[in-house]
Write an enzyme that holds these catalytic residues in place. Structure first.
Site, PDB file in Angstrom:
ATOM      1  N   PRO A   2     -10.905  -9.504  40.551  1.00 32.41           N
ATOM      2  CA  PRO A   2     -11.791  -9.133  41.660  1.00 32.41           C
ATOM      3  C   PRO A   2     -11.077  -8.222  42.645  1.00 32.41           C
ATOM      4  O   PRO A   2      -9.950  -8.499  43.051  1.00 32.41           O
ATOM      5  CB  PRO A   2     -12.147 -10.482  42.297  1.00 32.41           C
ATOM      6  CG  PRO A   2     -11.023 -11.393  41.918  1.00 32.41           C
ATOM      7  CD  PRO A   2     -10.545 -10.934  40.573  1.00 32.41           C
ATOM      8  N   THR A  13     -12.005  -5.723  46.162  1.00 30.28           N
ATOM      9  CA  THR A  13     -12.948  -5.195  47.151  1.00 30.28           C
ATOM     10  C   THR A  13     -13.033  -3.687  47.031  1.00 30.28           C
ATOM     11  O   THR A  13     -12.019  -2.994  46.996  1.00 30.28           O
ATOM     12  CB  THR A  13     -12.492  -5.593  48.564  1.00 30.28           C
ATOM     13  OG1 THR A  13     -12.493  -7.011  48.668  1.00 30.28           O
ATOM     14  CG2 THR A  13     -13.423  -5.009  49.613  1.00 30.28           C
ATOM     15  N   GLN A  16     -17.451 -13.217  42.061  1.00 23.96           N
ATOM     16  CA  GLN A  16     -16.526 -13.957  42.915  1.00 23.96           C
ATOM     17  C   GLN A  16     -17.207 -14.257  44.251  1.00 23.96           C
ATOM     18  O   GLN A  16     -17.661 -13.341  44.946  1.00 23.96           O
ATOM     19  CB  GLN A  16     -15.236 -13.190  43.185  1.00 23.96           C
ATOM     20  CG  GLN A  16     -14.231 -14.098  43.905  1.00 23.96           C
ATOM     21  CD  GLN A  16     -13.021 -13.373  44.425  1.00 23.96           C
ATOM     22  OE1 GLN A  16     -13.135 -12.512  45.291  1.00 23.96           O
ATOM     23  NE2 GLN A  16     -11.854 -13.722  43.909  1.00 23.96           N
ATOM     24  N   TYR A  18      -8.598 -16.799  52.824  1.00 19.62           N
ATOM     25  CA  TYR A  18     -10.011 -16.901  53.190  1.00 19.62           C
ATOM     26  C   TYR A  18     -10.393 -18.377  53.359  1.00 19.62           C
ATOM     27  O   TYR A  18      -9.529 -19.243  53.396  1.00 19.62           O
ATOM     28  CB  TYR A  18     -10.862 -16.148  52.165  1.00 19.62           C
ATOM     29  CG  TYR A  18     -10.520 -14.666  52.152  1.00 19.62           C
ATOM     30  CD1 TYR A  18     -10.781 -13.865  53.264  1.00 19.62           C
ATOM     31  CD2 TYR A  18      -9.874 -14.080  51.069  1.00 19.62           C
ATOM     32  CE1 TYR A  18     -10.433 -12.520  53.286  1.00 19.62           C
ATOM     33  CE2 TYR A  18      -9.521 -12.732  51.078  1.00 19.62           C
ATOM     34  CZ  TYR A  18      -9.802 -11.963  52.197  1.00 19.62           C
ATOM     35  OH  TYR A  18      -9.444 -10.634  52.221  1.00 19.62           O
ATOM     36  N   ARG A  64     -10.155 -19.252  42.176  1.00 17.09           N
ATOM     37  CA  ARG A  64      -8.920 -18.474  42.296  1.00 17.09           C
ATOM     38  C   ARG A  64      -8.036 -19.071  43.381  1.00 17.09           C
ATOM     39  O   ARG A  64      -8.532 -19.436  44.464  1.00 17.09           O
ATOM     40  CB  ARG A  64      -9.235 -17.018  42.626  1.00 17.09           C
ATOM     41  CG  ARG A  64      -8.034 -16.084  42.389  1.00 17.09           C
ATOM     42  CD  ARG A  64      -8.350 -14.641  42.678  1.00 17.09           C
ATOM     43  NE  ARG A  64      -7.467 -13.761  41.910  1.00 17.09           N
ATOM     44  CZ  ARG A  64      -7.187 -12.519  42.244  1.00 17.09           C
ATOM     45  NH1 ARG A  64      -7.703 -11.987  43.342  1.00 17.09           N
ATOM     46  NH2 ARG A  64      -6.398 -11.778  41.485  1.00 17.09           N
ATOM     47  N   SER A  98       0.911 -10.062  39.280  1.00 21.88           N
ATOM     48  CA  SER A  98       1.384  -9.221  40.383  1.00 21.88           C
ATOM     49  C   SER A  98       0.804  -9.691  41.707  1.00 21.88           C
ATOM     50  O   SER A  98      -0.258 -10.314  41.757  1.00 21.88           O
ATOM     51  CB  SER A  98       1.010  -7.756  40.157  1.00 21.88           C
ATOM     52  OG  SER A  98      -0.385  -7.577  40.226  1.00 21.88           O
ATOM     53  N   GLY A 110      -5.604  -5.814  38.015  1.00 22.82           N
ATOM     54  CA  GLY A 110      -6.317  -5.295  39.163  1.00 22.82           C
ATOM     55  C   GLY A 110      -6.324  -3.781  39.199  1.00 22.82           C
ATOM     56  O   GLY A 110      -7.185  -3.131  38.604  1.00 22.82           O
TER      57      GLY A 110
END
Length: 366
Positions: free
Chosen positions: A23, A25, A98, A177, A224, A285, A312
């Site tokens: 995932p 953004t 997600q 978060y 996650r 990573s 990613g």
């Protein structure tokens, strides 16, 4: 040794390879948190991944962290996501949404609402807003009843995700978060059943997962985690004890997988693999760290017991990443300046690898 390109059975889904799109953004949603046709094209281009996990999607209005991110809490948002899931499925892919509740990592200029958190403790650093980066305000400390409501927001968003055609959801319990804030020993200063002891600090995460499992099924639910990460200033002291206890509780719910970031010492990560009885997605990573995940990292972690490997940044600039990994083709670097600029530049402008034509490879006779 397990091959990155071998198939894997994940909770009812047959993945053709063990490459997961992590995932990330991208802030390309339309007004109202709607998914767009460009987003459909973006994810469809990457449908050869064994599994796609979307960018963070807010489960309710107060959960939005950044401007330009999509949601799954209105009928209009659900309808807008169907073009994305249909495009991925037509291209032979599988896709989880997600669910990302920002908690205190938000700002009223973005949502029109005061951010919420386990306690009235502001996050560290600036958060993006429509007018640029601003310090995070002190959040509203959720009452016990409000905590229950926020935990339930993941389950409701999960129902909407299934209605929108997603194969499942991943709860974002990482990177500072809301779920991570409840796990934290400095963002969570509560004295009720959601704070203090490790048993209480993991309760919100467990209830959020349990509610989602009840709503849409364990095989459609993942989470996650980023042990020891301290993003946005949210630390999780007693990291090994905390995550060992969390995994023990989650194991009773039998979710589809846990998705772990390499944010702790390898010894701890290997211990978590040992105690976790289910499927493990490993991201080798650090988020936005100096080195994106590569083939060597993937093979190493498969050898250490990971079932799937998430990539990613490599997926941003290489929509055909699976083919590049298979044929050992060059991995194109990502244009970091274009990550969050909006529009299709740096979003839909990356191409699949162009093989030299046979004609160009044949020498011309003199």
């Amino acid at each position: 040794m397990t091959s990155l390109l071998s198939s894997f059975r994940l909770a009812g889904l047959t993945l053709p390879n063990r490459v997961v799109m992590a995932p990330m953004t991208r802030v390309r949603a339309a007004a109202g948190g709607l998914a767009t046709s460009s987003m459909a094209a973006y994810y469809a281009q990457r449908a050869t991944a064994g599994l796609i996990i979307t960018e963070g999607v807010q489960p309710n209005a107060v959960g939005q962290s950044n401007p330009g991110t999509p949601g799954l809490h209105t009928d209009e948002q659900v309808a807008s996501w169907r073009q994305v899931t249909e495009a991925v499925h037509v291209n032979g892919g599988r896709i989880f949404a997600q669910l990302m509740h920002g908690g205190r990592v938000s700002h009223p200029d973005t949502t029109g609402l005061r951010p919420v958190g386990p306690s009235a403790v502001a996050g560290e650093g600036d958060v993006f807003t429509p007018t640029g980066p601003q310090p995070m305000p002190v959040p509203h400390a959720l009452t016990t009843a409000e905590v229950v409501e926020q935990a339930a927001s993941y389950a409701e968003a999960g129902r909407r995700a299934v209605d929108a055609g997603f194969d499942g959801v991943e709860l974002h319990g990482a990177n500072g978060y809301l779920i991570s804030q409840f796990l934290s020993d400095n963002a969570n200063l509560r004295s009720d059943r959601y704070g203090g002891s490790i048993t209480n600090r993991i309760r919100f995460a467990v209830e959020a997962v349990a509610g989602t499992v009840d709503a849409i099924g364990a095989d459609r639910t993942g989470i996650r985690l980023s042990p020891g990460a301290a993003f946005w200033g949210a630390t999780d002291g007693e990291t090994q004890e905390l995550y060992t206890a969390l995994l023990a509780e989650l194991a009773t719910l039998e979710p589809a997988y846990i998705h772990v970031e390499a944010t702790a010492e390898e010894a701890l990560l290997r211990e978590l693999r040992r105690v976790w009885p289910g499927a493990l997605i490993m991201n080798p990573s650090l988020p936005m760290g100096p080195k994106p995940t590569g083939r060597d990292d993937a093979d190493r972690w498969l050898g250490l017991g990971a079932d799937l490997i998430s990539f990613g940044r490599a997926f941003l600039s290489n929509p055909d990443l699976v083919e590049r990994l298979r044929a050992e083709l060059p991995i194109e670097p990502v244009d970091m300046a274009a990550l969050y600029q909006g529009g299709n530049d740096g979003y839909l402008t990356y191409n699949a690898y162009q093989y030299p034509s046979e004609a160009a490879a044949v020498p011309v006779a003199a």
